[in-house]
Design an enzyme around this catalytic site. Structure first.
Site: not given
Ligand code: GAR
Length: 210
Positions: A68, A94-95, A111-112, A144
């Protein structure tokens, strides 16, 4: 434009958030350009979106690196070469380790699809449904070294409706992400986000030089 803020976007999949960023950047006078789209797998549809928009792409696959930390360093170098003002994780699954995060500190956004700190991890929408919450949403936050953890910039609530399945609920959450992510990227690019401990504060444009 030559003095536009430079945005690098990392994706793993569909790339609808990337598309929202590409569309926002393409608006007249947006002041930002997506200069590179990176992915951890060559099949990510986000790469196709980038190509259609004429944006450079790069793929850095974990499988091509022994561990990693070396993946982290390789990705850091690819992103750094694009000289980003902002790095945006838009569905990048990925982390990222300290070498990456440290190289772009307070300039990486994620974005989560939940109201953090609830439902961290890769299956936030499924987990929220399984828990039976009545309201979930999305969080746009600075990255972070901990997963789904950094200072929050924006959140939007999305009610769970009767009959929702993961796809339907996620679709409504994404509508909110598509609205908030470009806004957050612009604010970070313009230097209008000040981080004080866990808090991200948005300052007026006139305050930026101070
Ligand atoms: C989004 O909803 C984003 O928040 C999430 O993946 C989706 C990607 O959608 N991310 C996570 O879950 C990260 N932990 P997209 O490929 O259509 O933009």
């Amino acid at each position: 434009m030559a003095d536009d803020k430079r945005v690098v976007v990392l994706v793993s999949g569909h790339g609808s958030n990337l598309q929202a960023l590409l569309d926002a950047a393409a608006e007249r006078g947006s002041g930002m350009t997506v200069v590179l789209v990176g992915a951890d797998r060559p099949g990510a549809f986000g790469l196709e979106r980038a190509r259609r928009a004429g944006v450079d792409t790069a793929v850095v696959r974990p499988a091509d690196h022994p561990d990693r930390p070396s993946f982290d360093l390789a990705l850091r170098d690819v992103v750094a070469a694009a000289r980003p003002d902002v790095v945006c994780l838009a569905g990048f699954m990925r982390i990222l380790g300290p070498a990456f995060v440290g190289a772009f500190s307070d300039r990486i956004l994620n974005t989560h699809p939940s109201l953090l700190p609830a439902f961290r991890g890769a299956h936030a929408v499924r987990d929220a449904l399984a828990y039976g919450v009545k309201v979930t949403g999305c969080t746009v936050h600075l990255v972070d070294e901990q997963v789904d953890h950094g200072p929050v910039l924006f959140q939007a609530a999305v009610p769970v409706e009767p009959g929702d399945d993961e796809d339907r609920l996620h679709g409504r959450i994404k509508q909110e992400e598509h609205r908030l992510l470009p806004l957050a990227v612009r604010l970070v690019a313009e230097g209008r986000v000040r981080v004080e401990g866990r808090r991200a504060r948005i300052v007026a444009a006139e305050e930026v030089a101070r």
